[in-house]
Design an enzyme around this catalytic site. Sequence first.
Site, mmCIF file in Angstrom:
data_model
loop_
_atom_site.group_PDB
_atom_site.id
_atom_site.type_symbol
_atom_site.label_atom_id
_atom_site.label_comp_id
_atom_site.label_asym_id
_atom_site.label_seq_id
_atom_site.Cartn_x
_atom_site.Cartn_y
_atom_site.Cartn_z
ATOM 1 N N CYS A 2 13.410 -36.224 8.358
ATOM 2 C CA CYS A 2 14.761 -35.858 7.954
ATOM 3 C C CYS A 2 15.444 -35.131 9.107
ATOM 4 C CB CYS A 2 14.810 -34.961 6.732
ATOM 5 S SG CYS A 2 14.080 -35.682 5.275
ATOM 6 N N ARG A 27 14.460 -39.521 13.006
ATOM 7 C CA ARG A 27 13.653 -38.649 12.139
ATOM 8 C C ARG A 27 13.504 -39.209 10.728
ATOM 9 N NH1 ARG A 27 13.094 -33.586 14.299
ATOM 10 N NH2 ARG A 27 12.581 -32.787 12.248
ATOM 11 N N TRP A 73 14.096 -39.054 5.346
ATOM 12 C CA TRP A 73 12.810 -39.761 5.291
ATOM 13 C C TRP A 73 12.214 -39.355 3.949
ATOM 14 C CZ3 TRP A 73 7.561 -38.607 4.897
ATOM 15 C CH2 TRP A 73 6.687 -39.634 5.238
ATOM 16 N N ASN A 99 15.324 -30.278 5.156
ATOM 17 C CA ASN A 99 14.246 -31.019 5.817
ATOM 18 C C ASN A 99 12.966 -30.253 5.540
ATOM 19 O OD1 ASN A 99 12.521 -32.332 7.600
ATOM 20 N ND2 ASN A 99 13.227 -31.157 9.367
ATOM 21 N N GLY A 100 12.022 -30.893 4.844
ATOM 22 C CA GLY A 100 10.765 -30.213 4.528
ATOM 23 C C GLY A 100 10.325 -30.570 3.122
ATOM 24 N N GLU A 484 -4.646 -47.267 21.233
ATOM 25 C CA GLU A 484 -3.204 -47.074 21.397
ATOM 26 C C GLU A 484 -2.466 -48.418 21.332
ATOM 27 O OE1 GLU A 484 -1.259 -44.786 21.107
ATOM 28 O OE2 GLU A 484 0.534 -45.282 22.238
ATOM 29 N N LYS A 488 0.389 -49.338 18.571
ATOM 30 C CA LYS A 488 1.746 -49.767 18.953
ATOM 31 C C LYS A 488 2.118 -51.036 18.211
ATOM 32 C CE LYS A 488 3.002 -47.012 20.261
ATOM 33 N NZ LYS A 488 2.420 -45.738 20.534
ATOM 34 N N GLU A 491 2.625 -50.460 14.294
ATOM 35 C CA GLU A 491 3.764 -49.674 13.809
ATOM 36 C C GLU A 491 5.105 -50.353 14.003
ATOM 37 O OE1 GLU A 491 4.320 -45.768 15.543
ATOM 38 O OE2 GLU A 491 3.584 -46.453 17.461
ATOM 39 N N HIS A 507 -21.132 -54.782 15.772
ATOM 40 C CA HIS A 507 -21.621 -54.115 14.564
ATOM 41 C C HIS A 507 -20.704 -54.341 13.363
ATOM 42 C CE1 HIS A 507 -24.790 -52.236 16.828
ATOM 43 N NE2 HIS A 507 -23.897 -51.874 17.742
ATOM 44 N N LYS A 606 10.031 -40.222 13.566
ATOM 45 C CA LYS A 606 9.563 -39.786 14.872
ATOM 46 C C LYS A 606 8.785 -38.491 14.789
ATOM 47 C CE LYS A 606 9.381 -40.048 19.341
ATOM 48 N NZ LYS A 606 8.404 -41.036 19.832
HETATM 49 O O1 M6R Z 1 5.071 -35.628 17.926
HETATM 50 P P1 M6R Z 1 3.601 -35.865 17.899
HETATM 51 O O2 M6R Z 1 3.065 -36.303 19.205
HETATM 52 O O3 M6R Z 1 2.830 -34.708 17.339
HETATM 53 O O4 M6R Z 1 3.427 -37.067 16.872
HETATM 54 C C1 M6R Z 1 2.172 -37.532 16.495
HETATM 55 C C2 M6R Z 1 2.277 -38.883 15.829
HETATM 56 O O5 M6R Z 1 3.053 -38.798 14.669
HETATM 57 C C3 M6R Z 1 2.890 -39.942 16.753
HETATM 58 O O6 M6R Z 1 2.178 -40.054 17.946
HETATM 59 C C4 M6R Z 1 2.909 -41.305 16.056
HETATM 60 O O7 M6R Z 1 1.617 -41.778 15.872
HETATM 61 C C5 M6R Z 1 3.767 -42.280 16.875
HETATM 62 N N1 M6R Z 1 4.661 -42.997 16.019
HETATM 63 C C6 M6R Z 1 2.954 -43.273 17.615
HETATM 64 O O8 M6R Z 1 3.728 -44.169 18.339
#
Ligand code: M6R
Length: 611
Positions: A2, A27, A73, A99-100, A484, A488, A491, A507, A606
């Site tokens: 948010c 956000r 969000w 927000n929260g 990673e 990517k 998501e 395994h 984000k």
């Molecule tokens: O802001 P942060 O690095 O603490 O965020 C952690 C994760 O939420 C963040 O890396 C998330 O996995 C990303 N969307 C990955 O691309």
Amino acid sequence: MCGIVAYIGHREACPIIIKGLHRLEYRGYDSAGVALLTDELTVYKKKGKVSELEGFIAAKDTKANIGMGHTRWATHGEPNDENAHPHFSTSERIAIIHNGIIENYAALKTHLQQQGHVFHSDTDTEVFVNLIEEIKKQNDCSLEEAVRLALHEVVGAYAIVVLSQDAPNQLIAARKGSPMVIGIGEGEFFIASDATPIIEYTNEVVYVNDYEIVVIRDGQLNIRSREDVNQTPYIQKLEMELDSIEKGGYEHFMLKEIFEQPRSIMDSMRGRLELEAGHLNMGGIRAYEQKFVNAQRIIIVACGTSWHAGLVAEYLIEDLARIPVEVEYASEFRYRNPIITERDIVIAISQSGETADTLAAIELAKSKGATIFGVCNVVGSSIARATDAGAYTHAGPEIGVASTKAFTAQVTVLTLLAMIMGQKRGTITDTKLRELMVELDTIPTKVEKALLLDAQIREIAVEFKDATNFLYLGRGYNFPVALEGALKLKEISYIHAEGYPAAEMKHGPIALIDENMPIVVIATRDSSYEKVVSNIQEVKARKGRIIAIVSEGDTVIPPMAEFVIEVPHTSEILMPLVSVVPLQLLSYHIAVLRGCNVDQPRNLAKSVTVE
Ligand code: M6R
């Protein structure tokens, strides 16, 4: 999660708020709304993105010098018009954005319903605003006092802004656990979740602390604690440039941020790697140098991509500084009664510096006496302020939800940290250190070369855009890169993908392999190269479709793979900085070809400020 924006001053509030909401849309983008205060308090809100709201209010009278807006969000209640913020109190004389999460909202709601309050949404936020209204009525007090008393009753996290028709020329805000920054202009004030909606109007900001209440009235800013003690605002200068939060000709922020990496990696090293003088510096550890030298253990806490950077750091620190490292998901660590002592150092890694789980893990480790070192990108963020010491990554604002340049900046800073610790502890020779410094200095150029692979990678993306599953394999330093790469792809393209240590495949995951399964293998020349070549053979024997990331000039793997991506060679321990680049580009192109919203993937935000 948010985004909130508010304005009070001499300009028209609504355009400032809408522009700010666009900047904060990373956000959350389930719904958006604004409240505008003139003689009346008016709320407009709509399910969907900020552009939907913009269309909805286009023909309405939005003239006002005071207002606030929200981009959501969803947590409590599905994304729809009713659950969108701002929320009115029952009398519709007070409105709130939030927000929260208010954890005790159910009990409060029952109590408020008994007092006659009527609810139109499923949100915890509507409870908050009715609580303020009820307290105001019961105590016959000012709005400010009612907000202050309400903060004593809510449990959870909040950044709120409150407007009331009975309190003209006044804007009240408060925070606990969710970020909030105030911009101070000439006779005008801005409030936002981060500085991006503020930067083009003023560079003077105040970061609000937990349990502070902000009252802006008649051109004056007043900050008090929840206990009603006056606080002196600490005004800081923002160093952010407007250009850094715009797309600069790229189709998406994610692509811009991938291409920024040669520069952002350089910025992460600036002043820290002094090749000519042969020095390594990191101001953040200076005061804690002995703690680092004598650390019995390092615990790394992080989430998502930052956790992957933490895994790379585990290899780096154990290799170079010979200190045992544990890498923990912050969300697990915080709830499992971990053993932590005063001789432990906890490194918290976070791009946003606002991730709720990472913050909670820090608080837990702090309470047990550990020294906390932060690696954050957002200057002034909650994590940066909660740690004992730290190093900013200096990657610049990252707007795309998928983290790219933040990852390489984190790995760069953690590499420097491991090198410095190795030097101080005498676990790395001068010659090896010098070699590494020279090689690290070449990384921005090597990343630039890797970016030239963009067109080739797009071709590969065309081939695989309709795949339903992907497997990513890597060993050693390239194992976190495999994780990673898979994250990517998941998501932003919504294709199921798994990252695995290449040798672990036999395994279990090997059962998934058939002629339809794309398998990305990171097989650059390093100490486990031969082993990875064997793993590729195992995949090939089962007819898997191999996309191999290899070191330039490799002649062994190309005959075995369907597609080969050659990246510049570098030292094994620096390879993640280069080998991750083609994986970022592959996921980007696949997502674009599938028509996905790359910068704002579904269900994500984000900065994850809820646990
Ligand atoms: O802001 P942060 O690095 O603490 O965020 C952690 C994760 O939420 C963040 O890396 C998330 O996995 C990303 N969307 C990955 O691309």
